[in-house]
Design an enzyme around this catalytic site. Structure first.
Site, PDB file in Angstrom:
ATOM      1  N   TYR A  82       0.257  14.815 -68.483  1.00 12.46           N
ATOM      2  CA  TYR A  82      -0.590  14.001 -69.367  1.00 12.46           C
ATOM      3  C   TYR A  82       0.255  13.240 -70.380  1.00 12.46           C
ATOM      4  CZ  TYR A  82      -3.815  12.843 -73.139  1.00 12.46           C
ATOM      5  OH  TYR A  82      -4.510  12.188 -74.129  1.00 12.46           O
ATOM      6  N   LYS A  86       1.466   9.212 -70.512  1.00 10.44           N
ATOM      7  CA  LYS A  86       1.136   8.469 -71.729  1.00 10.44           C
ATOM      8  C   LYS A  86       2.381   7.764 -72.277  1.00 10.44           C
ATOM      9  CE  LYS A  86      -3.260   9.012 -73.003  1.00 10.44           C
ATOM     10  NZ  LYS A  86      -4.153   7.876 -73.337  1.00 10.44           N
TER      11      LYS A  86
END
Length: 245
Positions: A82, A86
Site C-alpha cells: 500500500y 503510494k
C-alpha cells in the site's frame, strides 16, 4: 492544478522528524537501492504471464502476487505494498506533472466524519476500524499498541490456546489469536511508529486562510479545535458500529 491524495505512511518506518518533501523518481528508503518503476511493472507482467502459462488457479495467483508485492516493497524499505505504491504514485506525478501545478496531501489514518453531513459516517472498513469491530464482536481481546512504543506482550492468551484441554474452546481462541496476530503484523509499522511528521506547510496554509477571512472560519482544519475524546467516544466508535458492524 492537480490535487493528489497520498498518505503520510509513504514515509515508511523512518524515525525522528520527517520533512514534507516529494519523492524523487527512483528514490527509496533503503540505502544502496534504486527503484525503477518500469522494471517493477515488467516484473509484475512477466510473473502474471508465467502463472497463466502454468494454468495457476485464481487463488494461487492472488497469493503469489501478494507475496511478490510484499517482497518488492520490503526490498526498497517500505513495509507493505500500500505505502510502496503510494510512494511510486508520488514519483510519477512529480516526474510527469512538471508543467502542471501538483499538490500532494499526505493524511495519516483517516477516520469518520466529525460533523457534516453525517457525524460518524465512513465508507468501508479502514485501519483502526478493523480493531474496533474485532473488539465489538468479541473476536479480538488484545492488540499490540503503545504510545511510548513499548511492546506489551500478552502471554496468557497464548497459554490458553496451547493448553489443548477443551478442543472447541481451543479452536475458538486459536482463531481469535490468529486474527490478532494478523492485525498486529499488518499494523505494527504504524502502532509502533517512531517518526514525527513536519506539518509547517499545512500550518502556514491554515494561518493564511484565517487571516484572509477576517477571523471567520472558511475551511477549518485545525486539529487543536477538536475534542478528541468526545469525537472517538460519541462520534467515531458509534459510527463504526452503526455503519460497518
Amino acid at each position: 492544478m492537480l490535487l493528489h491524495v497520498s498518505t503520510a505512511c509513504a514515509a515508511g518506518e523512518q524515525e525522528g522528524l520527517i520533512p514534507e518533501k516529494p519523492f524523487l523518481m527512483g528514490e527509496t528508503l533503503r540505502e544502496g537501492t534504486h527503484l525503477d518503476i518500469e522494471s517493477e511493472l515488467n516484473l509484475i507482467k512477466g510473473t502474471l504471464i508465467q502463472l497463466n502459462n502454468n494454468f495457476s488457479s485464481e487463488k494461487t495467483e492472488r497469493r503469489i502476487m501478494k507475496e511478490l508485492g510484499l517482497e518488492r516493497a520490503r526490498q526498497f524499505g517500505w513495509p507493505n505494498t500500500y505505502v510502496f505504491t503510494k510512494a511510486m504514485g508520488e514519483m510519477v506525478l512529480g516526474h510527469l506533472g512538471c508543467k502542471l501545478p501538483v499538490v500532494i496531501v499526505r493524511p495519516s489514518i483517516i477516520t469518520s466524519l466529525l460533523k457534516e453531513p453525517l457525524p460518524g459516517w465512513m465508507e468501508g472498513i479502514r485501519t483502526i476500524d478493523s480493531v474496533i469491530l474485532g473488539y465489538a464482536r468479541q473476536a479480538l481481546k488484545f492488540f499490540l499498541v503503545d504510545p511510548d512504543t513499548i511492546m506489551d506482550v500478552i502471554l496468557h492468551l497464548v497459554n490458553i490456546v496451547l493448553c489443548g484441554v477443551f478442543s472447541r474452546r481451543c479452536n475458538e481462541l486459536s482463531g481469535k489469536y490468529r486474527l490478532a496476530m494478523k492485525l498486529i503484523e499488518l499494523y505494527a509499522p504504524y502502532t509502533l511508529f517512531k517518526g514525527c511528521f513536519d506539518d509547517m506547510n499545512l500550518e502556514r496554509l491554515r494561518m493564511s486562510t484565517e487571516q484572509n477571512n477576517d477571523g471567520e472560519y472558511y475551511f477549518d482544519f485545525d486539529p487543536k479545535t477538536i475534542d478528541w475524546d468526545d469525537y472517538f467516544y460519541k462520534v467515531h466508535i458509534p459510527g463504526v458500529l452503526k455503519y460497518l458492524a
